[in-house]
Design an enzyme around this catalytic site. Structure first.
Site, PDB file in Angstrom:
ATOM      1  N   LYS A 112       0.845  -1.193   0.000  1.00 27.91           N
ATOM      2  CA  LYS A 112       0.000   0.000   0.000  1.00 27.91           C
ATOM      3  C   LYS A 112       0.883   1.246   0.000  1.00 27.91           C
ATOM      4  O   LYS A 112       1.487   1.597   1.004  1.00 27.91           O
ATOM      5  CB  LYS A 112      -0.916   0.042   1.235  1.00 27.91           C
ATOM      6  CG  LYS A 112      -1.941   1.173   1.123  1.00 27.91           C
ATOM      7  CD  LYS A 112      -2.444   1.691   2.429  1.00 27.91           C
ATOM      8  CE  LYS A 112      -1.541   2.697   3.084  1.00 27.91           C
ATOM      9  NZ  LYS A 112      -1.334   3.966   2.338  1.00 27.91           N
ATOM     10  N   GLY A 138       7.715   5.232   7.658  1.00 27.47           N
ATOM     11  CA  GLY A 138       6.854   6.398   7.841  1.00 27.47           C
ATOM     12  C   GLY A 138       7.113   7.014   9.196  1.00 27.47           C
ATOM     13  O   GLY A 138       8.185   6.836   9.778  1.00 27.47           O
ATOM     14  N   SER A 139       6.113   7.696   9.725  1.00 30.29           N
ATOM     15  CA  SER A 139       6.331   8.479  10.940  1.00 30.29           C
ATOM     16  C   SER A 139       6.276   7.601  12.191  1.00 30.29           C
ATOM     17  O   SER A 139       5.681   6.523  12.192  1.00 30.29           O
ATOM     18  CB  SER A 139       5.276   9.573  11.022  1.00 30.29           C
ATOM     19  OG  SER A 139       4.013   8.979  11.163  1.00 30.29           O
ATOM     20  N   THR A 140       6.852   8.110  13.261  1.00 28.20           N
ATOM     21  CA  THR A 140       6.867   7.366  14.524  1.00 28.20           C
ATOM     22  C   THR A 140       5.457   7.135  15.078  1.00 28.20           C
ATOM     23  O   THR A 140       5.141   6.006  15.479  1.00 28.20           O
ATOM     24  CB  THR A 140       7.783   8.091  15.538  1.00 28.20           C
ATOM     25  OG1 THR A 140       9.112   8.061  14.992  1.00 28.20           O
ATOM     26  CG2 THR A 140       7.791   7.406  16.891  1.00 28.20           C
ATOM     27  N   THR A 154       2.650   6.731  13.509  1.00 28.41           N
ATOM     28  CA  THR A 154       2.012   5.653  12.732  1.00 28.41           C
ATOM     29  C   THR A 154       2.673   4.320  13.070  1.00 28.41           C
ATOM     30  O   THR A 154       1.990   3.292  13.215  1.00 28.41           O
ATOM     31  CB  THR A 154       2.092   5.934  11.217  1.00 28.41           C
ATOM     32  OG1 THR A 154       1.565   7.232  10.960  1.00 28.41           O
ATOM     33  CG2 THR A 154       1.312   4.913  10.413  1.00 28.41           C
ATOM     34  N   GLY A 155       3.984   4.328  13.245  1.00 24.75           N
ATOM     35  CA  GLY A 155       4.695   3.100  13.632  1.00 24.75           C
ATOM     36  C   GLY A 155       4.170   2.550  14.951  1.00 24.75           C
ATOM     37  O   GLY A 155       3.995   1.334  15.108  1.00 24.75           O
ATOM     38  N   GLU A 206      10.771   1.431  10.055  1.00 26.85           N
ATOM     39  CA  GLU A 206      11.729   2.498   9.705  1.00 26.85           C
ATOM     40  C   GLU A 206      11.004   3.816   9.908  1.00 26.85           C
ATOM     41  O   GLU A 206      10.208   4.234   9.063  1.00 26.85           O
ATOM     42  CB  GLU A 206      12.167   2.354   8.237  1.00 26.85           C
ATOM     43  CG  GLU A 206      12.906   1.070   7.916  1.00 26.85           C
ATOM     44  CD  GLU A 206      14.327   1.053   8.443  1.00 26.85           C
ATOM     45  OE1 GLU A 206      14.740   2.015   9.124  1.00 26.85           O
ATOM     46  OE2 GLU A 206      15.023   0.051   8.192  1.00 26.85           O
ATOM     47  N   CYS A 238      14.360  10.746   5.450  1.00 27.65           N
ATOM     48  CA  CYS A 238      14.333  10.318   6.854  1.00 27.65           C
ATOM     49  C   CYS A 238      15.674  10.567   7.515  1.00 27.65           C
ATOM     50  O   CYS A 238      15.748  11.119   8.602  1.00 27.65           O
ATOM     51  CB  CYS A 238      13.948   8.847   6.941  1.00 27.65           C
ATOM     52  SG  CYS A 238      14.988   7.798   5.940  1.00 27.65           S
ATOM     53  N   GLU A 254      11.057  16.919  14.298  1.00 31.99           N
ATOM     54  CA  GLU A 254      11.580  16.598  12.965  1.00 31.99           C
ATOM     55  C   GLU A 254      10.910  17.525  11.951  1.00 31.99           C
ATOM     56  O   GLU A 254       9.699  17.444  11.761  1.00 31.99           O
ATOM     57  CB  GLU A 254      11.243  15.134  12.622  1.00 31.99           C
ATOM     58  CG  GLU A 254      11.767  14.728  11.268  1.00 31.99           C
ATOM     59  CD  GLU A 254      11.242  13.374  10.790  1.00 31.99           C
ATOM     60  OE1 GLU A 254      10.116  12.995  11.130  1.00 31.99           O
ATOM     61  OE2 GLU A 254      11.985  12.704  10.050  1.00 31.99           O
TER      62      GLU A 254
HETATM   63  P1  NAD Z   1       3.033   8.540   7.662  1.00 32.95           P
HETATM   64  O1  NAD Z   1       3.339   7.733   8.865  1.00 32.95           O
HETATM   65  O2  NAD Z   1       2.037   9.630   7.787  1.00 32.95           O
HETATM   66  O3  NAD Z   1       2.502   7.619   6.480  1.00 32.95           O
HETATM   67  C1  NAD Z   1       3.252   6.538   5.974  1.00 32.95           C
HETATM   68  C2  NAD Z   1       2.310   5.503   5.411  1.00 32.95           C
HETATM   69  O4  NAD Z   1       1.499   4.964   6.465  1.00 32.95           O
HETATM   70  C3  NAD Z   1       1.331   6.012   4.361  1.00 32.95           C
HETATM   71  O5  NAD Z   1       1.216   5.020   3.358  1.00 32.95           O
HETATM   72  C4  NAD Z   1       0.037   6.133   5.132  1.00 32.95           C
HETATM   73  O6  NAD Z   1      -1.107   6.003   4.317  1.00 32.95           O
HETATM   74  C5  NAD Z   1       0.133   4.965   6.088  1.00 32.95           C
HETATM   75  N1  NAD Z   1      -0.662   5.072   7.313  1.00 32.95           N
HETATM   76  C6  NAD Z   1      -1.108   6.193   7.934  1.00 32.95           C
HETATM   77  N2  NAD Z   1      -1.766   5.856   9.071  1.00 32.95           N
HETATM   78  C7  NAD Z   1      -1.739   4.507   9.172  1.00 32.95           C
HETATM   79  C8  NAD Z   1      -2.214   3.557  10.129  1.00 32.95           C
HETATM   80  N3  NAD Z   1      -2.861   3.945  11.209  1.00 32.95           N
HETATM   81  N4  NAD Z   1      -1.971   2.259   9.914  1.00 32.95           N
HETATM   82  C9  NAD Z   1      -1.272   1.841   8.843  1.00 32.95           C
HETATM   83  N5  NAD Z   1      -0.802   2.685   7.890  1.00 32.95           N
HETATM   84  C10 NAD Z   1      -1.024   3.997   8.057  1.00 32.95           C
HETATM   85  O7  NAD Z   1       4.437   9.092   7.148  1.00 32.95           O
HETATM   86  P2  NAD Z   1       4.701  10.078   5.933  1.00 32.95           P
HETATM   87  O8  NAD Z   1       4.242  11.441   6.328  1.00 32.95           O
HETATM   88  O9  NAD Z   1       4.215   9.464   4.677  1.00 32.95           O
HETATM   89  O10 NAD Z   1       6.305  10.049   5.872  1.00 32.95           O
HETATM   90  C11 NAD Z   1       7.107  10.939   6.585  1.00 32.95           C
HETATM   91  C12 NAD Z   1       7.721  10.250   7.786  1.00 32.95           C
HETATM   92  O11 NAD Z   1       8.356   9.043   7.380  1.00 32.95           O
HETATM   93  C13 NAD Z   1       8.817  11.070   8.439  1.00 32.95           C
HETATM   94  O12 NAD Z   1       8.691  10.993   9.841  1.00 32.95           O
HETATM   95  C14 NAD Z   1      10.098  10.362   8.009  1.00 32.95           C
HETATM   96  O13 NAD Z   1      11.198  10.545   8.869  1.00 32.95           O
HETATM   97  C15 NAD Z   1       9.657   8.950   7.950  1.00 32.95           C
HETATM   98  N6  NAD Z   1      10.545   8.163   7.080  1.00 32.95           N
HETATM   99  C16 NAD Z   1      11.381   7.252   7.659  1.00 32.95           C
HETATM  100  C17 NAD Z   1      12.264   6.525   6.868  1.00 32.95           C
HETATM  101  C18 NAD Z   1      13.206   5.513   7.482  1.00 32.95           C
HETATM  102  O14 NAD Z   1      13.800   4.754   6.748  1.00 32.95           O
HETATM  103  N7  NAD Z   1      13.355   5.476   8.787  1.00 32.95           N
HETATM  104  C19 NAD Z   1      12.266   6.718   5.484  1.00 32.95           C
HETATM  105  C20 NAD Z   1      11.396   7.649   4.927  1.00 32.95           C
HETATM  106  C21 NAD Z   1      10.525   8.359   5.743  1.00 32.95           C
END
Ligand code: NAD
Length: 470
Positions: free
Chosen positions: A170, A221-223, A225-226, A243, A277, A374
């Site tokens: 996704k 993605g973001s912390t 959401t993680g 990540e 990131c 961040e």
């Molecule tokens: P995000 O967490 O908002 O979204 C990432 C993904 O998660 C999207 O596909 C989104 O649709 C999905 N998502 C959102 N809510 C969800 C949920 N409750 N359950 C499952 N999936 C969900 O992040 P973003 O704004 O797209 O990306 C930016 C962030 O990602 C920054 O914090 C950046 O540091 C981080 N990032 C980390 C790395 C790494 O390797 N550590 C790499 C790139 C980006």
């Protein structure tokens, strides 16, 4: 004629059950294309297809999977121009960076194809032989962000396929089109159901992370959401690679040659308009070099050509979306209101598009939001220090730990300091560089697990010990 985009379920191109949503070009705020919008029922169909396909794909030979990945790399190469163009249009980065992203996707696919899955012999005596094997997990759910959308999808999908898993991916709803193209390329080279793609935002995302038939989630993605994913994945004890966000510190030691390192600092802080990131996000500079470093960074920022990534000569594109653009603006405004000096940039550009020029912020204090949060955008706070141990402590004072760097002419001395940084990767005289053979991941709240290299590959497997009594 504009091409159409579809979901991919069980080898078929399928229209979205919830209709479509618009993908917006951040440089023009115009619609790039409609994107199909999946229902939870379609996600369930995709998982069922992946689960069924796993029954045979897990027994495919190493040679078969290696060849499939090389054919996929050929397919990405054959579609490189179209992929780069769609990345520029939906993500915003300048064309040269989009081309680098596609090139990276090819290189990573080929590298992953050629990795070996080890079988370790732990004992081979007269009576006994013990072997450690690695087996695939099953259906892997991949959830990707919007900053390096094609590259990150490749980072998730290729090791999963190489080790014999099947995939439901996704992409971010902000940049899904390049990943749909990638999934089309992949699904031509593997049996039906091995590669599936659905779209949507958090609703579909949480349906994936809670799905009982999915065995592993790889998420970038973001912390926050993680954290939500980790809670939701507990039902069937899914394996996780997370990540997450970072707030990487770079420390320039007083012996560094500022003229030699300034370009490297600028490029790694503003890589992809700072939306990386592991970009350098807080720069600690010794008081004896503070003004010189600020002057050099301002010079480099002012030399950028900010504009639409499709335009000839653009070196610096827009911020990818309005929320991120507003966050960057807020953080810079907050710093300014609290007494920081904005040395260049600091105001959005007039007109259409989410353009914010590269912005250097000086005279910041540790408690300002631009330092503690961040920013994930085109601004860099430059922080003064007088004692190296104090700088290390301040660099380590946040709850995330993705990357960090030390800049110096004394490599040995720099290494001692780099090893004290609390982060997954510490660079010396560099930052933000990721390579297919060097494991990459975060510590603290930047997540856990690594990608790349054999260590990254094995995260898509479960160990099985074979204990043979001869
Ligand atoms: P995000 O967490 O908002 O979204 C990432 C993904 O998660 C999207 O596909 C989104 O649709 C999905 N998502 C959102 N809510 C969800 C949920 N409750 N359950 C499952 N999936 C969900 O992040 P973003 O704004 O797209 O990306 C930016 C962030 O990602 C920054 O914090 C950046 O540091 C981080 N990032 C980390 C790395 C790494 O390797 N550590 C790499 C790139 C980006």
């Amino acid at each position: 004629m504009q091409r159409e985009y579809s979901l991919i379920i069980n080898g078929e191109q399928v229209a979205g059950g919830r209709g479509t949503f618009d993908v917006i070009n951040p440089a023009t705020e115009e619609v790039v294309s409609a994107c199909p919008y999946a229902t939870v029922e379609q996600l369930n169909d995709a998982v069922d297809a992946a689960d069924e396909a796993f029954k045979t794909w897990q027994y495919s030979s190493d040679a078969e999977r290696k060849q499939a990945l090389h054919r996929i790399a050929d397919g990405i190469e054959a579609n490189a121009a179209e992929l780069a163009e769609i990345i520029v249009k939906e993500q915003g980065k300048p064309m040269f960076l989009a081309q680098a992203e596609v090139g990276g996707a090819v290189a990573w696919t080929r590298y992953t194809a050629d990795l070996e899955i080890p079988v370790e012999v732990l004992e081979d005596s007269d009576n006994k032989r013990i072997e450690l094997h690695r087996k695939p997990l099953g259906v892997v759910g991949s959830i990707t962000p919007w900053n390096w959308p094609l590259m990150i999808a490749v980072w998730h999908i290729m090791p999963a396929l190489r080790t014999g898993n099947t995939v439901v991916c996704k992409p971010s709803g902000l940049t899904p089109l390049n990943t749909i193209m990638l999934a089309e390329i992949i699904s031509k080279e593997v049996p039906a159901g091995v590669m599936n793609l659905v779209t949507g935002e958090s609703g579909i995302g949480s349906a994936i992370t809670g799905h009982e038939k999915i065995r592993k989630i790889v998420f970038t993605g973001s912390t926050p959401t993680g954290q939500a994913i980790m809670r939701n994945a507990a039902g069937n004890l899914k394996r996780l690679t997370l990540e997450l966000g970072g707030n990487d510190a770079g420390i320039i030691l007083p012996d560094a040659d500022v003229n030699a390192i300034a370009e490297g600092i600028f490029q790694t802080a503003f890589l992809n308009m700072g939306q990386t990131c592991a970009a350098l996000k807080r720069l600690y500079v010794h008081e004896t070099q503070y003004d010189q470093v600020c002057d050099k960074l301002v010079e480099l920022a002012n030399a950028q050509s900010v504009g639409d990534g499709m335009a000839e000569g653009t070196t610096f594109g827009p911020v990818q979306n309005k929320d991120q653009f507003d966050l960057v603006k807020d953080l810079v405004d907050d710093a300014r209101e609290n007494g920081a000096s904005v040395l260049c940039g600091g105001q959005p550009l007039e007109g259409k598009g989410f353009f914010y020029p590269p912005t250097i912020v000086a005279n910041v204090t540790d408690d300002m939001r631009i330092v503690t949060e961040e920013q994930f955008g085109p601004t860099l706070p430059v922080i003064r220090y007088s004692d190296v141990d104090d700088a290390v402590e301040r660099a380590n004072s946040c709850d995330v730990g993705l990357g960090g760097s030390v800049w110096s002419s004394d490599i040995e001395g720099a290494q001692k300091i780099a090893q004290r940084l609390e982060c997954g990767t510490a660079w010396i005289n560099g930052h933000a560089e990721v390579l297919p053979h060097a494991p990459f991941g975060g510590c603290k709240m930047s997540g856990f697990g690594v990608e790349f290299g054999q260590e990254g590959l094995l995260e898509y497997t479960v160990p099985q010990t074979l204990n043979i009594n001869k």
